[in-house]
Design a protein around this motif. Sequence first.
Motif, short mmCIF file in Angstrom:
data_model
loop_
_atom_site.label_atom_id
_atom_site.label_comp_id
_atom_site.label_asym_id
_atom_site.label_seq_id
_atom_site.Cartn_x
_atom_site.Cartn_y
_atom_site.Cartn_z
N ASP A 267 -0.52 5.19 -37.59
CA ASP A 267 -1.18 3.95 -37.37
C ASP A 267 -0.84 3.30 -35.92
O ASP A 267 -0.72 2.21 -35.69
CB ASP A 267 -1.14 3.01 -38.46
N VAL A 268 -0.17 4.40 -35.18
CA VAL A 268 0.37 3.91 -33.82
C VAL A 268 -0.88 3.74 -32.76
O VAL A 268 -1.34 4.72 -32.54
CB VAL A 268 1.52 4.85 -33.03
N VAL A 269 -1.08 2.29 -32.18
CA VAL A 269 -2.14 2.09 -31.61
C VAL A 269 -1.68 2.28 -29.95
O VAL A 269 -2.57 2.49 -29.11
CB VAL A 269 -2.55 0.47 -31.78
N ALA A 270 -0.56 2.16 -29.71
CA ALA A 270 0.13 2.22 -28.12
C ALA A 270 1.41 2.83 -28.26
O ALA A 270 1.98 2.27 -29.40
CB ALA A 270 -0.05 1.23 -27.51
N TRP A 271 1.79 3.41 -27.41
CA TRP A 271 3.21 3.79 -27.34
C TRP A 271 3.67 4.14 -25.88
O TRP A 271 2.81 4.42 -24.89
CB TRP A 271 3.54 5.13 -28.07
N HIS A 272 5.03 3.86 -25.55
CA HIS A 272 5.49 4.23 -24.19
C HIS A 272 6.86 4.70 -24.27
O HIS A 272 7.58 4.34 -25.33
CB HIS A 272 5.58 3.12 -23.21
N GLY A 273 7.25 5.59 -23.85
CA GLY A 273 8.55 6.17 -23.77
C GLY A 273 8.58 7.79 -23.35
O GLY A 273 7.58 8.36 -22.78
N ASN A 274 9.54 8.44 -23.54
CA ASN A 274 9.97 9.94 -23.15
C ASN A 274 10.19 10.70 -24.49
O ASN A 274 10.74 11.92 -24.40
CB ASN A 274 10.77 10.12 -22.17
N TYR A 275 10.37 10.31 -25.52
CA TYR A 275 10.68 10.93 -26.98
C TYR A 275 9.22 11.14 -27.57
O TYR A 275 8.65 10.11 -28.34
CB TYR A 275 11.49 9.88 -27.68
N THR A 276 8.64 12.34 -27.34
CA THR A 276 7.44 12.83 -27.87
C THR A 276 6.94 14.09 -28.22
O THR A 276 7.77 14.97 -27.39
CB THR A 276 6.38 12.07 -26.95
N PRO A 277 6.14 14.40 -28.96
CA PRO A 277 5.80 15.79 -29.08
C PRO A 277 5.14 16.43 -27.98
O PRO A 277 4.47 15.51 -26.98
CB PRO A 277 5.00 15.93 -30.32
N PHE A 278 5.28 17.60 -27.66
CA PHE A 278 4.45 18.20 -26.31
C PHE A 278 4.06 19.60 -26.49
O PHE A 278 4.79 20.30 -27.73
CB PHE A 278 5.11 18.09 -25.04
N LYS A 279 3.10 20.15 -25.96
CA LYS A 279 2.85 21.47 -25.88
C LYS A 279 2.76 22.11 -24.68
O LYS A 279 2.59 21.35 -23.80
CB LYS A 279 1.46 21.59 -26.81
N TYR A 280 2.67 23.53 -24.80
CA TYR A 280 2.68 24.33 -23.57
C TYR A 280 1.89 25.35 -23.63
O TYR A 280 2.14 26.30 -24.77
CB TYR A 280 4.20 24.57 -23.01
N ASP A 281 1.17 26.00 -22.67
CA ASP A 281 0.53 27.10 -22.93
C ASP A 281 0.95 28.16 -22.03
O ASP A 281 1.41 28.32 -20.89
CB ASP A 281 -1.10 26.98 -22.08
N LEU A 282 1.46 29.06 -22.70
CA LEU A 282 2.36 30.19 -22.26
C LEU A 282 1.75 31.05 -21.36
O LEU A 282 2.35 31.75 -20.52
CB LEU A 282 2.78 31.20 -23.56
N LYS A 283 0.48 31.21 -21.20
CA LYS A 283 -0.26 31.76 -20.19
C LYS A 283 0.22 31.34 -18.77
O LYS A 283 -0.54 31.86 -17.78
CB LYS A 283 -1.85 31.88 -20.44
#
Length: 443
Positions: A267-283
């Motif tokens: 239920d998070v409507v907004a966020w700011h910061g550098n602690y977050t999930p992330f993804k990366y395309d190995l290609k």
Amino acid sequence: MQLKYLSGFGNEFATEALEGALPEGQNSPQVCAYGLYAEQISGTAFTAPRGHNQRTWVYRIRPSVSHLPYQPAADEKAPKLCTVAADSLVTTPNQLRWSPFALPAEGSKVTFVQGLKTVAGCGDPSTRAGIATIVYTANQSMSPLREAFYNADGDFLIVPQQGRLEIRTEMGLLHVSPTEIVVIPRGIKFSVDLPDGPSRGYILETFDRHWELPDLGPIGANGLANPRDFLAPVAAYEDIDTGAPFTIYSKYQGSYFQLSQIHSPFDVVAWHGNYTPFKYDLKKFNTINTVSFDHPDPSIYTVLTVKSGNPGVALADFVIFPPRWMVAENTFRPPWFHRNCMSEFMGLISGGYDAKAEGFLPGGASLHSAFSAHGPDTTTFINASKEELKPIKLRPDGLAFMFESSLMMSPSKWALEDCGTALQKEYYSVWQGMPKLFNPNKK
């Protein structure tokens, strides 16, 4: 659905699903916009150096603390085989290899959380020391069950091998395909849906520190994984507080707990910061390789690293072996025979691997422990010693990876005894036919 993402590794992001939901000039105003609650998620100590400090402020419909007490997870929901407890591991220096781990049986219903099984590991999450290599197999989505999960013990680096993952996190949505990876930091709640049905993949769980990009050294400013290719989710919230309650599972000191609450954890409507999930395309990995002779060390294929207190020594590296050109002159092309002070856990996402003629298959794995010798099998050695050394595109359909660690891992009892027919008990035999080529009279 076409998702939007935020670009960059380790950036201070700011995103809102409703205009004006992010406060200006401060983190915790007396009254938040839209009647939201301010909540900070700290991924590092408050006093960690600025360059390593990780935290995110979220602005949510209800605070996370609004839930019923934790209870031990119900037996059918708790993946009891996902642990690095000493009595679940077996110490052995033997080279080990597994065929593809079996998908859930037809008719069964196994979520991502239920399908977690430790293959090898070491350490203790309560002392923030150690790692675990895990496989997951699943065939049931979590969101229809109103289930979520967070891991208090460590970060999850997830490598899908079969089937896409639709991951809803507190920070937003991530769609992750095979050939992509996703990192879910410890403490962040998420659920996993399976749009392609039965799915399988690998996880490296790290109990200490967080993932970062490796230093490039003499490579210079560019190459390997570029920061801008890492993607974080944008804010996307659920406002649900009717119907069946939500169940949140947590892993805490290797044990599994559950809690119940009436509102969605997303239920998070907004966020700011550098602690977050992330993804990366190995290609998108920019491979560095030799253009003269011999092999550079496999560290040039490092995508992400978890550093230790010893400079240049990683607690964990995530390394890939992508399709690439091989042009080395007067050089034995496959990886050389090797004894390593590091532990090497390898998996195969697709195609084949240039050091093995057969037996190392997509969905399987191998473990070569510290100073346990390994290298190309007999067939690969003989063929590579005779082949014409012309430029070739190496494994155009292949993608292998390695979880490498300075820690000494032990395989789990499940991986040695209870994983069905996956363990290749005759793996040692691939090196038994090595011919004796030595002749002191022939240079």
